[in-house]
Design a protein around this motif. Structure first.
Motif, mmCIF file in Angstrom:
data_model
loop_
_atom_site.group_PDB
_atom_site.id
_atom_site.type_symbol
_atom_site.label_atom_id
_atom_site.label_comp_id
_atom_site.label_asym_id
_atom_site.label_seq_id
_atom_site.Cartn_x
_atom_site.Cartn_y
_atom_site.Cartn_z
ATOM 1 N N ARG A 115 23.392 19.050 1.826
ATOM 2 C CA ARG A 115 22.601 20.285 1.828
ATOM 3 C C ARG A 115 21.269 20.057 2.536
ATOM 4 O O ARG A 115 20.819 20.888 3.328
ATOM 5 N N ASP A 116 20.630 18.928 2.271
ATOM 6 C CA ASP A 116 19.329 18.633 2.864
ATOM 7 C C ASP A 116 19.431 18.104 4.289
ATOM 8 O O ASP A 116 18.469 18.187 5.061
ATOM 9 N N VAL A 117 20.581 17.538 4.636
ATOM 10 C CA VAL A 117 20.811 16.998 5.982
ATOM 11 C C VAL A 117 22.144 17.599 6.460
ATOM 12 O O VAL A 117 23.185 16.955 6.435
ATOM 13 N N PRO A 118 22.126 18.877 6.889
ATOM 14 C CA PRO A 118 23.386 19.567 7.192
ATOM 15 C C PRO A 118 24.202 18.944 8.321
ATOM 16 O O PRO A 118 25.416 19.137 8.374
ATOM 17 N N ASN A 119 23.568 18.191 9.204
ATOM 18 C CA ASN A 119 24.310 17.524 10.280
ATOM 19 C C ASN A 119 24.630 16.066 9.943
ATOM 20 O O ASN A 119 24.869 15.261 10.842
ATOM 21 N N LEU A 120 24.650 15.771 8.645
ATOM 22 C CA LEU A 120 25.058 14.443 8.191
ATOM 23 C C LEU A 120 26.523 14.272 8.559
ATOM 24 O O LEU A 120 27.377 15.015 8.103
ATOM 25 N N GLN A 121 26.785 13.320 9.426
ATOM 26 C CA GLN A 121 28.129 13.152 9.948
ATOM 27 C C GLN A 121 28.948 12.152 9.148
ATOM 28 O O GLN A 121 30.168 12.227 9.141
ATOM 29 N N ASP A 122 28.262 11.224 8.503
ATOM 30 C CA ASP A 122 29.002 10.182 7.804
ATOM 31 C C ASP A 122 28.100 9.485 6.791
ATOM 32 O O ASP A 122 26.906 9.317 7.033
ATOM 33 N N ASN B 152 0.812 -1.223 0.000
ATOM 34 C CA ASN B 152 0.000 0.000 0.000
ATOM 35 C C ASN B 152 0.840 1.264 0.000
ATOM 36 O O ASN B 152 0.416 2.290 -0.534
ATOM 37 N N TYR B 153 2.017 1.218 0.588
ATOM 38 C CA TYR B 153 2.902 2.397 0.551
ATOM 39 C C TYR B 153 3.177 2.786 -0.899
ATOM 40 O O TYR B 153 3.116 3.957 -1.263
ATOM 41 N N TYR B 154 3.463 1.807 -1.722
ATOM 42 C CA TYR B 154 3.766 2.084 -3.128
ATOM 43 C C TYR B 154 2.499 2.401 -3.919
ATOM 44 O O TYR B 154 2.523 3.239 -4.819
ATOM 45 N N ARG B 155 1.417 1.748 -3.587
ATOM 46 C CA ARG B 155 0.151 2.040 -4.265
ATOM 47 C C ARG B 155 -0.320 3.462 -4.001
ATOM 48 O O ARG B 155 -1.015 4.051 -4.816
ATOM 49 N N ALA B 156 0.045 3.994 -2.851
ATOM 50 C CA ALA B 156 -0.398 5.337 -2.465
ATOM 51 C C ALA B 156 0.677 6.388 -2.726
ATOM 52 O O ALA B 156 0.691 7.439 -2.082
ATOM 53 N N ALA B 157 1.559 6.134 -3.665
ATOM 54 C CA ALA B 157 2.678 7.047 -3.908
ATOM 55 C C ALA B 157 2.219 8.478 -4.164
ATOM 56 O O ALA B 157 2.794 9.424 -3.632
ATOM 57 N N ASN B 158 1.183 8.660 -4.956
ATOM 58 C CA ASN B 158 0.711 10.024 -5.230
ATOM 59 C C ASN B 158 0.182 10.699 -3.971
ATOM 60 O O ASN B 158 0.466 11.870 -3.708
ATOM 61 N N LEU B 159 -0.568 9.959 -3.172
ATOM 62 C CA LEU B 159 -1.076 10.505 -1.919
ATOM 63 C C LEU B 159 0.069 10.819 -0.963
ATOM 64 O O LEU B 159 0.060 11.841 -0.274
ATOM 65 N N THR B 160 1.062 9.959 -0.923
ATOM 66 C CA THR B 160 2.218 10.186 -0.056
ATOM 67 C C THR B 160 2.894 11.504 -0.411
ATOM 68 O O THR B 160 3.249 12.281 0.473
ATOM 69 N N TRP B 161 3.060 11.769 -1.694
ATOM 70 C CA TRP B 161 3.659 13.037 -2.118
ATOM 71 C C TRP B 161 2.809 14.211 -1.647
ATOM 72 O O TRP B 161 3.330 15.216 -1.176
ATOM 73 N N GLU B 162 1.517 14.101 -1.790
ATOM 74 C CA GLU B 162 0.623 15.183 -1.359
ATOM 75 C C GLU B 162 0.709 15.417 0.147
ATOM 76 O O GLU B 162 0.767 16.558 0.602
ATOM 77 N N LEU B 163 0.709 14.349 0.917
ATOM 78 C CA LEU B 163 0.759 14.475 2.372
ATOM 79 C C LEU B 163 2.089 15.047 2.859
ATOM 80 O O LEU B 163 2.139 15.742 3.872
ATOM 81 N N ARG B 164 3.156 14.768 2.146
ATOM 82 C CA ARG B 164 4.478 15.276 2.541
ATOM 83 C C ARG B 164 4.776 16.664 1.990
ATOM 84 O O ARG B 164 5.790 17.270 2.349
ATOM 85 N N ALA B 165 3.912 17.197 1.167
ATOM 86 C CA ALA B 165 4.157 18.484 0.514
ATOM 87 C C ALA B 165 4.529 19.615 1.475
ATOM 88 O O ALA B 165 5.434 20.395 1.166
ATOM 89 N N PRO B 166 3.882 19.746 2.634
ATOM 90 C CA PRO B 166 4.250 20.856 3.526
ATOM 91 C C PRO B 166 5.709 20.829 3.988
ATOM 92 O O PRO B 166 6.242 21.851 4.406
ATOM 93 N N TRP B 167 6.357 19.688 3.912
ATOM 94 C CA TRP B 167 7.735 19.571 4.370
ATOM 95 C C TRP B 167 8.745 19.568 3.228
ATOM 96 O O TRP B 167 9.949 19.470 3.464
ATOM 97 N N THR B 168 8.277 19.735 2.009
ATOM 98 C CA THR B 168 9.174 19.744 0.860
ATOM 99 C C THR B 168 10.181 20.880 1.008
ATOM 100 O O THR B 168 9.826 22.019 1.286
ATOM 101 N N GLY B 169 11.442 20.548 0.845
ATOM 102 C CA GLY B 169 12.503 21.551 0.897
ATOM 103 C C GLY B 169 13.043 21.828 2.293
ATOM 104 O O GLY B 169 14.043 22.532 2.431
ATOM 105 N N LEU B 170 12.409 21.303 3.324
ATOM 106 C CA LEU B 170 12.921 21.511 4.681
ATOM 107 C C LEU B 170 14.134 20.621 4.929
ATOM 108 O O LEU B 170 14.217 19.509 4.423
ATOM 109 N N GLN B 171 15.046 21.136 5.714
ATOM 110 C CA GLN B 171 16.222 20.357 6.054
ATOM 111 C C GLN B 171 15.946 19.447 7.248
ATOM 112 O O GLN B 171 15.125 19.768 8.107
#
Length: 144
Positions: free
Chosen positions: A107-114, A56-75
């Motif tokens: 850039r997206d995960v500035p505290n990426l240590q490794d 279902n995660y893959y079947r709902a790919a379009n919905l997943t994108w919509e639900l995550r939209a408010p966080w697009t571009g956040l680090q």
């Protein structure tokens, strides 16, 4: 279950809708890291609840994108360590390596240590090399 665990590698996986997993060959020899008890365990769990949840995660790919939209571009600003196998199908998707290694990920995960790319490992990295994964996690967590 044997078919599912045996098809992962760096090549993209295409399973024709008409045949599904039934059309895949069951391997004669399983990977050394996968024992019959593991197969029995996963089979019993999927027999209880089915595999629908995972699909279902893959079947709902379009919905997943919509639900995550408010966080697009956040680090992601918490400390992080990224571990992947060099044979993982996701690591070989177009542009993924460039994103991870050429600054996009940092850039997206500035505290990426490794970033750790483990050799000879595909998607089930924690099962193939559990001691190494545990050591990486422990070394990361003990810093805090």
């Amino acid at each position: 279950m044997k078919k599912m665990f045996s098809v992962f590698g760096p090549d993209l996986l295409f399973i024709p809708k008409e045949i599904g997993f039934r059309g895949l060959q069951t391997p004669d020899i399983m990977p050394s890291w996968l024992i019959e008890d593991d197969i029995d365990y996963y089979t019993s769990k999927f027999n209880q609840k089915g595999f629908t949840g995972g699909l279902n995660y893959y079947r709902a790919a379009n919905l997943t994108w919509e639900l995550r939209a408010p966080w697009t571009g956040l680090q992601i600003k918490v400390p992080a360590k990224f571990i992947v196998g060099d044979l993982d199908i996701v690591y070989h998707m177009p542009s993924t390596k460039e994103y991870i290694h050429n600054g996009g990920f940092k850039r997206d995960v500035p505290n990426l240590q490794d970033v750790v790319v483990m050799e000879g490992v595909a998607h089930f990295i924690n099962q193939v090399k559990p001691e190494e994964i545990n050591a990486h996690i422990y070394d990361f967590v003990k810093k805090f």
